[in-house]
Design an enzyme around this catalytic site. Structure first.
Site, PDB file in Angstrom:
ATOM      1  N   SER A 108      33.735  53.554  52.059  1.00  0.00           N
ATOM      2  CA  SER A 108      33.967  52.219  51.530  1.00  0.00           C
ATOM      3  C   SER A 108      34.310  51.264  52.680  1.00  0.00           C
ATOM      4  CB  SER A 108      35.070  52.272  50.464  1.00  0.00           C
ATOM      5  OG  SER A 108      35.100  51.079  49.703  1.00  0.00           O
ATOM      6  N   LYS A 160      44.136  31.469  33.598  1.00  0.00           N
ATOM      7  CA  LYS A 160      45.091  31.876  34.624  1.00  0.00           C
ATOM      8  C   LYS A 160      45.613  33.299  34.409  1.00  0.00           C
ATOM      9  CE  LYS A 160      47.420  31.042  38.337  1.00  0.00           C
ATOM     10  NZ  LYS A 160      46.702  30.930  39.612  1.00  0.00           N
TER      11      LYS A 160
END
Length: 289
Positions: A108, A160
């Site tokens: 990764s 949010k």
């Protein structure tokens, strides 16, 4: 004359390596641990914790190359790319080759950093690849009710509180997250294509699915250039007397390493450090380690 030559060689060996013009010394920087997760328990790295060592390694005036030793299961894609970019910037500024050596894992974000190398060397049993993006978490939707706790969330902006673990997951929130992941994944893929180019010897769809392989298989796929270890490789490339010099953080008055993982995370509380260690452990476990 032969005796005199032998005497000169013997005396030369008494001179510190950094002062011997006939001896090749390769600076080496070890980049180890999860990327972006830094605490004294689990280690880890960010650009801030490794930049000093990289600068010192590339500043070696007579070194033809710098060795980067990588042992990382990945982590933050941003920090991974920042470290990658800093290595490439220094290599171009100082006109030095970058030799990357993958130890246990270069997966990764760890593999993203490895792509900064002009050559990548792995052990036959190293874990290499995992070119993908993952987000993971937990859902605690029913936990608060069972505990009799009321949670209050107030936001300015309707999105949010997306993916709040204490609220039911919304399909539109998941789709937004997946769109972000795809964008980050494409950035990763573009970087690998740019750096590895024609050395990649496999169907791209198979390479970029997030799968990982042993170093031996990674060589066949073109993800690495050779199998071996750093000491043997350096001696073969630069001569039998070539030396490695590990660049470490300088020590303070009482022997503590200045900077690095520990210095960056001393402000965290013990519970925060413990949670960070659990998260880091999960990254390693993904590759059976």
């Amino acid at each position: 004359m032969a005796v005199l030559a032998d005497l000169r060689r013997s005396l030369a060996k008494l001179v510190p390596a950094r002062f011997r013009k006939d001896l090749v010394v390769i600076p080496a920087v070890r980049l180890s641990g999860p990327i972006g997760l830094v605490n004294p328990i689990s280690g880890g790295m960010t650009l801030a914790t490794v930049a000093g060592r990289l600068e010192r390694a590339f500043a070696a005036p007579r070194a033809p190359a710098v060795a980067i030793l990588i042992n990382s299961p990945g982590g933050s894609p941003v920090q991974s790319r920042l470290i990658f970019e800093r290595i490439r910037q220094l290599a171009e500024e100082k006109d030095k080759k970058v030799l990357v050596f993958i130890e246990d894992v270069g997966a990764s974000g760890g593999y993203m950093i490895a792509c900064a190398g002009d050559e990548i060397v792995a052990d036959p049993s190293s874990i290499v690849g995992s070119i993908g993006v993952v987000s993971a978490g937990f859902g605690f939707v029913d936990l608060l009710d069972k505990l009799g706790i009321e949670r209050r969330v107030h936001t300015a902006g309707e999105n949010k509180a997306v993916l709040d673990p204490f609220r039911p997951e919304k399909p539109e929130d998941v789709e937004h997250l997946k769109a972000l992941q795809l964008e980050i994944h494409e950035t990763f893929i573009d970087l690998v294509r740019e750096r590895r180019g024609s050395r990649l010897r496999h169907d791209e769809e198979g390479l970029f699915t997030g799968l990982f392989w042993t170093g031996r298989k990674a060589l066949a796929l073109g993800l690495v250039d050779a199998l071996g270890d750093v000491r043997s490789f350096v001696k073969e490339r630069f001569g039998a007397e070539a030396k490695l010099r590990l660049i470490q953080e300088p020590r303070g008055l009482f022997g503590r390493r200045l900077g690095g993982a520990g210095g960056a995370a001393l402000g965290g509380s013990l519970p925060e450090q413990a949670l960070g260690a659990i998260e880091a452990r999960s990254l390693w476990a993904r590759y059976g380690l």
